[in-house]
Enzyme design. Structure first.
Site, PDB file in Angstrom:
ATOM      1  N   ASP A 124     -58.908  -5.377 -36.218  1.00 54.40           N
ATOM      2  CA  ASP A 124     -59.038  -4.690 -34.923  1.00 54.40           C
ATOM      3  C   ASP A 124     -59.540  -5.547 -33.779  1.00 54.40           C
ATOM      4  O   ASP A 124     -59.666  -5.055 -32.652  1.00 54.40           O
ATOM      5  CB  ASP A 124     -59.942  -3.457 -35.084  1.00 54.40           C
ATOM      6  N   ASP A 189     -50.985   0.594 -37.270  1.00 56.84           N
ATOM      7  CA  ASP A 189     -51.834   0.354 -36.098  1.00 56.84           C
ATOM      8  C   ASP A 189     -51.862  -1.133 -35.705  1.00 56.84           C
ATOM      9  O   ASP A 189     -52.108  -1.485 -34.554  1.00 56.84           O
ATOM     10  CB  ASP A 189     -53.290   0.782 -36.362  1.00 56.84           C
TER      11      ASP A 189
HETATM   12  N1  GLY Z   1     -56.697   2.409 -35.710  1.00 60.35           N
HETATM   13  C1  GLY Z   1     -57.352   3.497 -36.306  1.00 60.35           C
HETATM   14  C2  GLY Z   1     -56.854   4.804 -35.866  1.00 60.35           C
HETATM   15  O1  GLY Z   1     -55.867   4.924 -35.154  1.00 60.35           O
HETATM   16  O2  GLY Z   1     -57.466   5.783 -36.242  1.00 60.35           O
END
Ligand code: GLY
Length: 406
Positions: A124, A189
């Site tokens: 992330d 994601d």
């Molecule tokens: N990237 C984590 C979510 O979208 O919850």
């Protein structure tokens, strides 16, 4: 909430809905209405985020709001995946208002999460650093921010696995998602982290970052999607031999379901890939994802998706405003690639999000803008709450809308 408070709340909400409907009917033409919609949201956000900022400033140090739990604002550390969104929101407020106050807050809050550039324990770092420092660089042209972005890309690159050709999202056992025997789990994601690599190649001239981004996008395109163009949440790769080991979910209703925010990340991610590479296959793919989302029988009329397109409880399942905001923002960008028709869909989403059904009443909702988002239902985590990323993408969408209507 006691009975009297609930009654008052419902009365206020009904009045707000009536006023919203009257204001829409009063619009003389679409363009002026849409401009007013942005202006109205900016007025609201200035006050609502202003309340949030007051609390932060009172604390005497940057406390980073993510959501609310039991009516209390939840704050997060710099290495939380959502830590870039509130600093990033300052930059969109600056763009939307031109007020230096937001620029100064943007600098202060962005620089206070500087240590995020060294995060290698999850993927992330792309989200965190691009939403904060990426926006800061665009707004200030401060060259020092480029170094933060490049360091963050180096951190993300430690998670690149050359044999399957992907960036590993989570460690084999990250804890909260449980052990499912993963070796190299990649979640959809992760498409959102590629912008960090594209930018870094521009800043350094080192094409290895660009190549890793393209490889990740291509391998994801080959393995994450079903025939109907919906996507899985998690694909686990064999990082030694290459190839797919399993396709599952962590945050969706079921392994074979279409978790709504995952579809939004995919749409946004391939739109960015097209912007950065001009390879038409990414544009075509974004359109396929769009078609899955908007021809889905479970897409509600107001275009705010349920948290998972396949939840059997629909229509009694929670909506996810964060998904809607991400999709709207992606569609404004997609509309600039010779596809003006997507703007209409984005405008409808923004109109819904701006209505009292989703936009909070001033001074409520922990000072967040939007209500009714979902973090992770399978984990019983953040269900029907405000989320800092719903607000961030809402502000980004409003900024893009304003730019298109200039
Ligand atoms: N990237 C984590 C979510 O979208 O919850």
């Amino acid at each position: 909430m006691d009975k009297l408070k609930l009654l008052n709340y419902m009365k206020t909400k009904q009045i707000m809905i009536a006023l919203f409907a009257i204001s829409l009917m009063a619009c003389k033409n679409i363009t002026s209405c849409e401009t007013d919609l942005v202006a109205d949201n900016v007025t609201f956000a200035t006050q609502q985020i202003g309340h949030q900022v007051k609390l932060i400033e009172k604390a005497g140090q940057f406390i980073n709001p993510r959501t609310i739990k039991d009516d209390k604002i939840q704050y997060i550390p710099f290495d939380d995946w959502t830590s870039g969104f509130f600093p990033g929101s300052m930059w969109y407020m600056y763009k939307l208002t031109g007020d230096e106050k937001w620029k100064n807050l943007g600098i202060k809050y962005t620089e206070s999460i500087d240590s995020a550039k060294y995060v290698t324990s999850h993927h992330d770092v792309g989200f965190i650093v691009m939403c904060s420092f990426g926006n800061a660089l665009k707004a200030t042209k401060n060259e020092a921010y480029k170094e933060v972005i490049v360091q963050a890309a180096k951190s993300l690159a430690t998670r690149y696995r050359p044999t399957p050709g992907v960036i590993q999202s989570w460690d084999e056992d990250k804890g909260w998602q449980g052990t499912r025997g993963w070796m190299c789990p990649v979640i959809i994601d992760n498409m959102m982290n590629l912008e960090l690599f594209f930018e870094t190649t521009k800043f350094t001239g080192d094409s290895s970052f660009y190549k890793m981004a393209v490889s990740h996008a291509d391998v994801t395109m080959a393995n994450h999607f079903r025939k109907d163009n919906s996507c899985y949440h998690v694909v686990d790769y064999d990082k030694i031999k290459g190839g797919v080991r399993s396709k599952q979910t962590a945050q969706g209703f079921a392994d074979e379901s279409a978790w709504a925010r995952g579809q939004a990340w995919a749409l946004y991610g391939y739109t960015v890939c097209y912007r950065e590479t001009k390879d038409k296959k990414y544009l075509d793919f974004a359109e396929k994802i769009y078609n899955f989302i908007f021809t889905n029988k479970n897409m509600p009329d107001d275009l705010i998706p349920y948290w998972d397109f396949n939840d059997p409880n629909i229509p009694n399942a929670p909506r996810d405003a964060s998904t809607a905001a991400i999709i709207a923002s992606a569609l404004y960008e997609l509309s600039t690639f010779d596809k003006p028709e997507y703007k209409e869909t984005a405008d409808k989403i923004i109109t819904s999000l701006s209505s009292p059904s989703y936009r909070a009443i001033l001074g409520t909702n922990g000072n967040f803008l939007l209500m009714h988002s979902v973090g992770s239902i399978p984990h019983g985590h953040e269900i029907d709450v405000p989320l800092n990323y719903a607000d961030y993408y809402f502000l980004e969408a409003l900024t893009r809308k304003k730019g298109l209507e200039k």
